[in-house]
Scaffold this motif. Structure first.
Motif, PDB file in Angstrom:
ATOM      1  N   ILE A   1      -7.779   9.807  12.319  1.00 22.45           N
ATOM      2  CA  ILE A   1      -8.801   9.220  11.453  1.00 22.45           C
ATOM      3  C   ILE A   1      -8.145   8.900  10.118  1.00 22.45           C
ATOM      4  O   ILE A   1      -7.204   9.575   9.699  1.00 22.45           O
ATOM      5  CB  ILE A   1     -10.028  10.139  11.257  1.00 22.45           C
ATOM      6  CG1 ILE A   1      -9.658  11.407  10.507  1.00 22.45           C
ATOM      7  CG2 ILE A   1     -10.676  10.470  12.582  1.00 22.45           C
ATOM      8  CD1 ILE A   1     -10.871  12.215  10.081  1.00 22.45           C
ATOM      9  N   GLY A   2      -8.630   7.856   9.471  1.00 23.25           N
ATOM     10  CA  GLY A   2      -8.012   7.460   8.211  1.00 23.25           C
ATOM     11  C   GLY A   2      -9.017   6.891   7.244  1.00 23.25           C
ATOM     12  O   GLY A   2     -10.132   6.523   7.615  1.00 23.25           O
ATOM     13  N   MET A   3      -8.588   6.823   5.983  1.00 20.35           N
ATOM     14  CA  MET A   3      -9.381   6.215   4.930  1.00 20.35           C
ATOM     15  C   MET A   3      -8.566   5.097   4.307  1.00 20.35           C
ATOM     16  O   MET A   3      -7.370   5.258   4.089  1.00 20.35           O
ATOM     17  CB  MET A   3      -9.706   7.233   3.842  1.00 20.35           C
ATOM     18  CG  MET A   3     -10.695   8.281   4.232  1.00 20.35           C
ATOM     19  SD  MET A   3     -11.091   9.381   2.849  1.00 20.35           S
ATOM     20  CE  MET A   3      -9.789  10.599   3.037  1.00 20.35           C
ATOM     21  N   LEU A   4      -9.213   3.993   4.023  1.00 17.26           N
ATOM     22  CA  LEU A   4      -8.624   2.899   3.264  1.00 17.26           C
ATOM     23  C   LEU A   4      -9.343   2.882   1.937  1.00 17.26           C
ATOM     24  O   LEU A   4     -10.576   2.821   1.887  1.00 17.26           O
ATOM     25  CB  LEU A   4      -8.808   1.575   4.000  1.00 17.26           C
ATOM     26  CG  LEU A   4      -8.350   0.319   3.261  1.00 17.26           C
ATOM     27  CD1 LEU A   4      -6.847   0.363   3.013  1.00 17.26           C
ATOM     28  CD2 LEU A   4      -8.722  -0.917   4.048  1.00 17.26           C
TER      29      LEU A   4
ATOM     30  N   LYS B   1      -6.645  15.605  12.151  1.00 14.02           N
ATOM     31  CA  LYS B   1      -5.503  14.730  11.876  1.00 14.02           C
ATOM     32  C   LYS B   1      -5.972  13.529  11.052  1.00 14.02           C
ATOM     33  O   LYS B   1      -6.295  12.474  11.582  1.00 14.02           O
ATOM     34  CB  LYS B   1      -4.862  14.271  13.174  1.00 14.02           C
ATOM     35  CG  LYS B   1      -4.172  15.379  13.927  1.00 14.02           C
ATOM     36  CD  LYS B   1      -3.494  14.838  15.169  1.00 14.02           C
ATOM     37  CE  LYS B   1      -2.770  15.949  15.901  1.00 14.02           C
ATOM     38  NZ  LYS B   1      -2.123  15.441  17.122  1.00 14.02           N
ATOM     39  N   ALA B   2      -6.014  13.734   9.739  1.00 14.12           N
ATOM     40  CA  ALA B   2      -6.505  12.721   8.809  1.00 14.12           C
ATOM     41  C   ALA B   2      -5.359  12.128   8.014  1.00 14.12           C
ATOM     42  O   ALA B   2      -4.329  12.768   7.811  1.00 14.12           O
ATOM     43  CB  ALA B   2      -7.534  13.342   7.858  1.00 14.12           C
ATOM     44  N   GLY B   3      -5.557  10.900   7.553  1.00  7.31           N
ATOM     45  CA  GLY B   3      -4.577  10.219   6.724  1.00  7.31           C
ATOM     46  C   GLY B   3      -5.260   9.252   5.774  1.00  7.31           C
ATOM     47  O   GLY B   3      -6.475   9.038   5.839  1.00  7.31           O
ATOM     48  N   LEU B   4      -4.463   8.660   4.915  1.00  8.80           N
ATOM     49  CA  LEU B   4      -4.987   7.793   3.860  1.00  8.80           C
ATOM     50  C   LEU B   4      -4.066   6.607   3.662  1.00  8.80           C
ATOM     51  O   LEU B   4      -2.839   6.749   3.735  1.00  8.80           O
ATOM     52  CB  LEU B   4      -5.084   8.593   2.555  1.00  8.80           C
ATOM     53  CG  LEU B   4      -5.323   7.837   1.263  1.00  8.80           C
ATOM     54  CD1 LEU B   4      -6.763   7.366   1.186  1.00  8.80           C
ATOM     55  CD2 LEU B   4      -5.007   8.707   0.072  1.00  8.80           C
ATOM     56  N   LEU B   5      -4.652   5.460   3.405  1.00  9.58           N
ATOM     57  CA  LEU B   5      -3.899   4.285   3.012  1.00  9.58           C
ATOM     58  C   LEU B   5      -4.491   3.768   1.712  1.00  9.58           C
ATOM     59  O   LEU B   5      -5.657   3.357   1.673  1.00  9.58           O
ATOM     60  CB  LEU B   5      -3.961   3.202   4.094  1.00  9.58           C
ATOM     61  CG  LEU B   5      -2.917   2.113   3.962  1.00  9.58           C
ATOM     62  CD1 LEU B   5      -1.525   2.670   4.254  1.00  9.58           C
ATOM     63  CD2 LEU B   5      -3.210   0.978   4.894  1.00  9.58           C
TER      64      LEU B   5
ATOM     65  N   PHE C   1       0.829  -1.196   0.000  1.00 16.02           N
ATOM     66  CA  PHE C   1       0.000   0.000   0.000  1.00 16.02           C
ATOM     67  C   PHE C   1       0.863   1.246   0.000  1.00 16.02           C
ATOM     68  O   PHE C   1       2.070   1.192   0.174  1.00 16.02           O
ATOM     69  CB  PHE C   1      -0.941   0.023   1.205  1.00 16.02           C
ATOM     70  CG  PHE C   1      -0.302  -0.451   2.480  1.00 16.02           C
ATOM     71  CD1 PHE C   1       0.586   0.344   3.181  1.00 16.02           C
ATOM     72  CD2 PHE C   1      -0.586  -1.709   2.973  1.00 16.02           C
ATOM     73  CE1 PHE C   1       1.185  -0.095   4.338  1.00 16.02           C
ATOM     74  CE2 PHE C   1       0.004  -2.162   4.134  1.00 16.02           C
ATOM     75  CZ  PHE C   1       0.892  -1.347   4.819  1.00 16.02           C
ATOM     76  N   GLU C   2       0.203   2.382  -0.218  1.00 16.80           N
ATOM     77  CA  GLU C   2       0.840   3.705  -0.176  1.00 16.80           C
ATOM     78  C   GLU C   2       0.200   4.486   0.968  1.00 16.80           C
ATOM     79  O   GLU C   2      -1.007   4.698   0.978  1.00 16.80           O
ATOM     80  CB  GLU C   2       0.610   4.436  -1.496  1.00 16.80           C
ATOM     81  CG  GLU C   2       1.068   5.867  -1.494  1.00 16.80           C
ATOM     82  CD  GLU C   2       0.598   6.639  -2.730  1.00 16.80           C
ATOM     83  OE1 GLU C   2       0.644   7.870  -2.684  1.00 16.80           O
ATOM     84  OE2 GLU C   2       0.173   6.000  -3.717  1.00 16.80           O
ATOM     85  N   ALA C   3       1.008   4.877   1.930  1.00 16.12           N
ATOM     86  CA  ALA C   3       0.512   5.660   3.063  1.00 16.12           C
ATOM     87  C   ALA C   3       0.648   7.142   2.745  1.00 16.12           C
ATOM     88  O   ALA C   3       1.648   7.571   2.174  1.00 16.12           O
ATOM     89  CB  ALA C   3       1.295   5.321   4.322  1.00 16.12           C
TER      90      ALA C   3
END
Length: 95
Positions: free
Chosen positions: A19-22, A44-48, A9-11
């Protein structure tokens, strides 16, 4: 062959995310913009972005997402048939 390597995956901005999204595929580009907008407001959001679907990388995903408080699993595919979407078919470890 080319010397480039690709992981499972790409982080994106996951280092301190709460909080994050897959997500898979081209929708990840739009999701990155959403992460940037949320970050600009103090969230504080992120994505995978999942690159490999089979074999499903259970342990690697768990390790990458372990610090999140909330995870949204998003899929652009619409499956009106009996099988449902990609994630519901393969994301639970075999029992």
């Amino acid at each position: 062959m080319t010397g480039r390597g690709f992981g499972y995956f790409e982080a994106y901005r996951l280092e301190d995310a709460e909080i994050g999204m897959l997500i898979m595929g081209s929708a990840a580009g739009t999701a990155k913009e959403v992460v940037d907008e949320l970050r600009a407001t103090g969230v504080k959001a992120g994505l995978l972005k999942l690159r490999i679907f089979r074999p499903f990388p259970y342990q690697e995903l768990a390790a990458a997402l372990k610090n999140l408080k909330v995870l949204a699993i998003m899929d652009r595919a619409e499956s009106f048939g009996r099988w449902g979407d990609r994630y519901s078919m393969s994301s639970a470890p075999p029992s």
